[in-house]
Scaffold this active site. Structure first.
Site, PDB file in Angstrom:
ATOM      1  N   CYS A   1      76.435  87.357  32.088  1.00  0.00           N
ATOM      2  CA  CYS A   1      76.661  87.362  30.648  1.00  0.00           C
ATOM      3  C   CYS A   1      75.475  88.100  30.033  1.00  0.00           C
ATOM      4  O   CYS A   1      74.357  87.605  30.056  1.00  0.00           O
ATOM      5  CB  CYS A   1      76.734  85.912  30.163  1.00  0.00           C
ATOM      6  SG  CYS A   1      76.791  85.745  28.387  1.00  0.00           S
TER       7      CYS A   1
ATOM      8  N   CYS B   1      76.889  84.155  12.373  1.00  0.00           N
ATOM      9  CA  CYS B   1      77.918  83.113  12.276  1.00  0.00           C
ATOM     10  C   CYS B   1      77.228  81.752  12.151  1.00  0.00           C
ATOM     11  O   CYS B   1      76.169  81.539  12.743  1.00  0.00           O
ATOM     12  CB  CYS B   1      78.798  83.133  13.514  1.00  0.00           C
ATOM     13  SG  CYS B   1      79.554  84.749  13.788  1.00  0.00           S
TER      14      CYS B   1
ATOM     15  N   CYS C   1      77.401  79.126  25.624  1.00  0.00           N
ATOM     16  CA  CYS C   1      77.768  80.023  24.524  1.00  0.00           C
ATOM     17  C   CYS C   1      77.095  79.596  23.233  1.00  0.00           C
ATOM     18  O   CYS C   1      77.156  78.440  22.855  1.00  0.00           O
ATOM     19  CB  CYS C   1      79.266  79.971  24.255  1.00  0.00           C
ATOM     20  SG  CYS C   1      80.263  80.424  25.626  1.00  0.00           S
TER      21      CYS C   1
END
Ligand code: SAH
Ligand code: SF4
Length: 338
Positions: A105, A116, A331
């Site tokens: 990743c 965000c 994440c």
């Protein structure tokens, strides 16, 4: 000093030409970097000692340092890497149960301008773009450190890849051609930058496009993601339809589930409606807590309910396994913490 990592074969040939060496030497250097994961020029032992000494005067293999390396109980590895200008990013290696699949990743930017509300990276603001070589160095560093070969790459680390598209595309080309990772094993995840999606549709490199949707309701999405005000759901819908038509490819919809906010039956219905006619798989991501907001993880039951409501519409739905949360590698938890 030239940094060899990230260079294409042609670029390496320029160097061997300069040194008056043959193209075969360039091929050996290339193999040393991409196939044998050499850490230093001295480790490229198929080069003669004399040639190695010449090469060492003008080049190094890498200029990235591993600042911190952490291993999660589930085997996920997280690296904090330092570039020569002192900036840091994380890169994560996920080993899924079958060892044949090793997914890196990678980060595409230092920080992120999209900001965000649920994401730790955004809290840092935007610092700078990574060059394609810096993106590639992340994967090479993992390979050098573990001795393993990465098989899949997802652009889901720090940053918005479609706001650094030139470097991301160049890195993808090199992953494809020099690492021999098939384009289908490369996934670009975006918060929905429409001009970038249009560009990807034009060049269609067979990679996978993942869209961080998170809500099919304008007000809710705008609350979660500022970008909804710039690239709203209705325009995004058109861009996705046209991407799918042009490329013939199925996209991935990422949907972050937050307790009582977007995990309700109503939200599921809106999502089904929105995705009607969009060829996609859906990946549900239960929210991972980060500092400085009061969102909560959804309950296991609400995740299952949401999943089955979507499945009734005929879509394939998976729930993303949480990897590496104990080392802040999951994440949304990446923020260059030292
Ligand atoms: N900037 C790109 C790619 C990096 S983020 C994007 O936003 O798509 C990768 C994924 O992690 C995105 O789907 C993002 O929405 C999700 N994510 C961010 N913060 C999260 C959190 N706290 N919990 C779970 N997923 C999160
Ligand atoms: Fe940036 Fe993606 Fe985080 Fe949003 S979720 S702030 S786009 S890295």
């Amino acid at each position: 000093m030239i940094t060899l990592s990230g260079l294409s074969l042609e670029e390496i040939e320029h160097i061997t030409d300069e040194l008056g060496a043959s193209k075969y030497r360039a091929r050996q250097i290339h193999n040393g970097i991409y196939l044998k994961s050499a850490k230093t020029i001295d480790e490229m032992t198929d080069l003669s000692l004399k040639f190695r000494e010449e090469l060492k005067k003008i080049a190094v293999v890498t200029d990235v340092k591993i600042k911190v390396k952490q291993e999660s109980a589930d085997g996920t590895l997280k690296y904090l890497l330092e570039y020569p200008d002192g900036e840091y990013v994380e890169t994560v290696l996920m080993r899924f149960d079958n060892r044949a699949n090793l997914t890196a990743c990678v980060s595409s930017q230092v920080g992120c301008a999209v900001n965000c509300s649920f994401c730790a990276t955004g809290k840092r603001g935007f610092i700078r773009n990574l060059t394609y070589k810096e993106i590639i160095e992340q994967v090479l560093t993992i390979q050098r450190d573990t001795g393993l070969k990465v098989t899949n790459i997802v652009f889901m680390g720090q940053g918005e890849p479609l706001l650094n598209l030139d470097n991301v595309l160049k890195a993808m080309k090199i992953f494809n051609e020099n690492f021999q990772i098939g384009a289908r094993r490369l996934t670009v995840s975006t918060s929905g930058i429409i001009p970038g999606i249009e560009k990807l549709a034009e060049i269609d490199m067979q990679s996978t496009l993942a869209i961080s949707l998170h809500s099919a309701n304008h007000e809710t999405r705008a609350r979660l993601m500022n970008i909804e005000n710039k690239y709203p759901l209705d325009k995004l819908h058109k861009a996705l339809k046209s991407y799918i038509e042009k490329t013939g490819r199925r996209i991935t919809i990422e949907y972050l589930l937050i307790k009582d906010l977007n995990d309700t039956v109503e939200s599921a219905k809106q999502l089904v409606n929105y995705l009607n006619g969009i060829k996609c798989n859906i990946n549900l991501i239960p929210y991972n807590p980060t500092e400085k907001n009061d969102y909560q993880k959804p309950s296991g039951n609400s995740v299952m309910r949401f999943k089955s409501l979507l499945e009734q519409s005929g879509k394939k739905v998976t729930v993303r396994l949480e990897r590496g949360a104990d080392i802040d590698a999951a994440c949304g938890q990446l923020r260059g913490k030292i």
